[in-house]
Enzyme design. Structure first.
Site, PDB file in Angstrom:
ATOM      1  N   CYS A   4       0.838  -1.203   0.000  1.00 38.70           N
ATOM      2  CA  CYS A   4       0.000   0.000   0.000  1.00 38.70           C
ATOM      3  C   CYS A   4       0.874   1.256   0.000  1.00 38.70           C
ATOM      4  O   CYS A   4       1.724   1.436   0.877  1.00 38.70           O
ATOM      5  CB  CYS A   4      -0.918  -0.008   1.225  1.00 38.70           C
ATOM      6  SG  CYS A   4      -1.788   1.542   1.470  1.00 38.70           S
ATOM      7  N   CYS A   7       0.594   3.335   3.224  1.00 39.67           N
ATOM      8  CA  CYS A   7       1.272   2.671   4.345  1.00 39.67           C
ATOM      9  C   CYS A   7       2.780   2.898   4.236  1.00 39.67           C
ATOM     10  O   CYS A   7       3.453   3.128   5.252  1.00 39.67           O
ATOM     11  CB  CYS A   7       0.942   1.186   4.377  1.00 39.67           C
ATOM     12  SG  CYS A   7      -0.681   0.802   5.087  1.00 39.67           S
ATOM     13  N   ASN A  86     -12.754   9.961  -1.530  1.00 40.75           N
ATOM     14  CA  ASN A  86     -13.261   9.156  -2.634  1.00 40.75           C
ATOM     15  C   ASN A  86     -13.276   7.696  -2.201  1.00 40.75           C
ATOM     16  O   ASN A  86     -12.277   7.197  -1.680  1.00 40.75           O
ATOM     17  CB  ASN A  86     -12.365   9.329  -3.865  1.00 40.75           C
ATOM     18  CG  ASN A  86     -12.388  10.746  -4.395  1.00 40.75           C
ATOM     19  OD1 ASN A  86     -13.442  11.365  -4.447  1.00 40.75           O
ATOM     20  ND2 ASN A  86     -11.232  11.270  -4.769  1.00 40.75           N
ATOM     21  N   HIS A  97      -6.239   3.281   0.459  1.00 39.17           N
ATOM     22  CA  HIS A  97      -6.005   3.506   1.888  1.00 39.17           C
ATOM     23  C   HIS A  97      -6.793   4.779   2.211  1.00 39.17           C
ATOM     24  O   HIS A  97      -6.533   5.822   1.593  1.00 39.17           O
ATOM     25  CB  HIS A  97      -4.499   3.675   2.158  1.00 39.17           C
ATOM     26  CG  HIS A  97      -4.125   3.895   3.599  1.00 39.17           C
ATOM     27  ND1 HIS A  97      -3.178   3.128   4.267  1.00 39.17           N
ATOM     28  CD2 HIS A  97      -4.552   4.810   4.507  1.00 39.17           C
ATOM     29  CE1 HIS A  97      -3.038   3.565   5.505  1.00 39.17           C
ATOM     30  NE2 HIS A  97      -3.869   4.594   5.683  1.00 39.17           N
ATOM     31  N   HIS A  99      -8.264   8.121   2.883  1.00 35.99           N
ATOM     32  CA  HIS A  99      -7.597   9.427   2.974  1.00 35.99           C
ATOM     33  C   HIS A  99      -8.612  10.536   2.768  1.00 35.99           C
ATOM     34  O   HIS A  99      -9.568  10.378   2.006  1.00 35.99           O
ATOM     35  CB  HIS A  99      -6.453   9.553   1.972  1.00 35.99           C
ATOM     36  CG  HIS A  99      -6.826   9.247   0.554  1.00 35.99           C
ATOM     37  ND1 HIS A  99      -6.950   7.953   0.100  1.00 35.99           N
ATOM     38  CD2 HIS A  99      -7.105  10.044  -0.498  1.00 35.99           C
ATOM     39  CE1 HIS A  99      -7.283   7.963  -1.187  1.00 35.99           C
ATOM     40  NE2 HIS A  99      -7.402   9.232  -1.582  1.00 35.99           N
TER      41      HIS A  99
HETATM   42  P1  5GP Z   1      -7.719   9.479  -4.666  1.00 37.10           P
HETATM   43  O1  5GP Z   1      -7.809   9.676  -6.160  1.00 37.10           O
HETATM   44  O2  5GP Z   1      -7.448   8.033  -4.322  1.00 37.10           O
HETATM   45  O3  5GP Z   1      -8.852  10.067  -3.904  1.00 37.10           O
HETATM   46  O4  5GP Z   1      -6.479  10.339  -4.203  1.00 37.10           O
HETATM   47  C1  5GP Z   1      -5.164   9.888  -4.198  1.00 37.10           C
HETATM   48  C2  5GP Z   1      -4.291  11.107  -4.112  1.00 37.10           C
HETATM   49  O5  5GP Z   1      -2.977  10.694  -3.784  1.00 37.10           O
HETATM   50  C3  5GP Z   1      -4.197  11.892  -5.428  1.00 37.10           C
HETATM   51  O6  5GP Z   1      -4.644  13.220  -5.215  1.00 37.10           O
HETATM   52  C4  5GP Z   1      -2.718  11.814  -5.790  1.00 37.10           C
HETATM   53  O7  5GP Z   1      -2.210  13.006  -6.364  1.00 37.10           O
HETATM   54  C5  5GP Z   1      -2.068  11.512  -4.456  1.00 37.10           C
HETATM   55  N1  5GP Z   1      -0.828  10.758  -4.562  1.00 37.10           N
HETATM   56  C6  5GP Z   1      -0.610   9.644  -5.326  1.00 37.10           C
HETATM   57  N2  5GP Z   1       0.627   9.190  -5.150  1.00 37.10           N
HETATM   58  C7  5GP Z   1       1.242  10.038  -4.262  1.00 37.10           C
HETATM   59  C8  5GP Z   1       2.544  10.101  -3.700  1.00 37.10           C
HETATM   60  O8  5GP Z   1       3.416   9.275  -3.957  1.00 37.10           O
HETATM   61  N3  5GP Z   1       2.791  11.112  -2.820  1.00 37.10           N
HETATM   62  C9  5GP Z   1       1.844  12.036  -2.504  1.00 37.10           C
HETATM   63  N4  5GP Z   1       2.180  13.010  -1.647  1.00 37.10           N
HETATM   64  N5  5GP Z   1       0.597  12.016  -3.015  1.00 37.10           N
HETATM   65  C10 5GP Z   1       0.295  11.038  -3.890  1.00 37.10           C
HETATM   66 ZN    ZN Z   2      -2.360   1.322   3.642  1.00 34.95          ZN
END
Ligand code: 5GP
Ligand code: ZN
Length: 113
Positions: A4, A7, A86, A97, A99
């Site tokens: 993950c 994680c 989301n 995970h 968030h």
């Molecule tokens: P989701 O689309 O799952 O709601 O949001 C995932 C978020 O994680 C996205 O806004 C993306 O830009 C962010 N993200 C993905 N990989 C990384 C990373 O390696 N580091 C950081 N700081 N953010 C990340």
């Molecule tokens: Zn996780």
């Protein structure tokens, strides 16, 4: 969870720009910001999504919202902020995970979807 991404970020195996941490959660700036201020707050415990919350593990969500309120004051987000999570494919959740996105620093889109 060994595979993950978040994680690994919490464990420090992948670098991140930390905003805040405590025994229950970790906050860091999003790598691809969608607002002038865009950070993520995640529970240290691996919970796959909001859809996996239950009476047993949901207390951390109240904690995270109180942390966000405190951070908003510390970061001077006086104009307000938006919190988004989301859950699942239709919501385009990419990292499995739980968030919470915190978006701020400008007047945000009137639409949320
Ligand atoms: P989701 O689309 O799952 O709601 O949001 C995932 C978020 O994680 C996205 O806004 C993306 O830009 C962010 N993200 C993905 N990989 C990384 C990373 O390696 N580091 C950081 N700081 N953010 C990340
Ligand atoms: Zn996780």
């Amino acid at each position: 969870m060994s595979d993950c991404l978040f994680c690994k970020i919490i464990a420090g195996e992948i670098p991140s720009k930390k905003v805040y941490e405590d025994e229950l959660c970790y906050a860091f700036y999003d790598i691809a910001p969608q607002a002038p201020v865009h950070f993520l707050v995640v529970p240290r415990e691996h919970i796959a999504a909001a859809s996996e919350l239950s009476e047993e593990n949901a207390a951390v969500v109240a904690h995270i919202f109180s942390v966000i309120a405190r951070l908003a004051k510390e970061l001077n987000l006086t104009g307000g902020y938006r919190v988004v999570t989301n859950a699942g494919a239709d919501a385009r959740q990419t990292v499995k995970h739980l968030h919470f996105h915190v978006l701020a620093g400008a007047e945000l889109s009137e639409k949320m979807a």
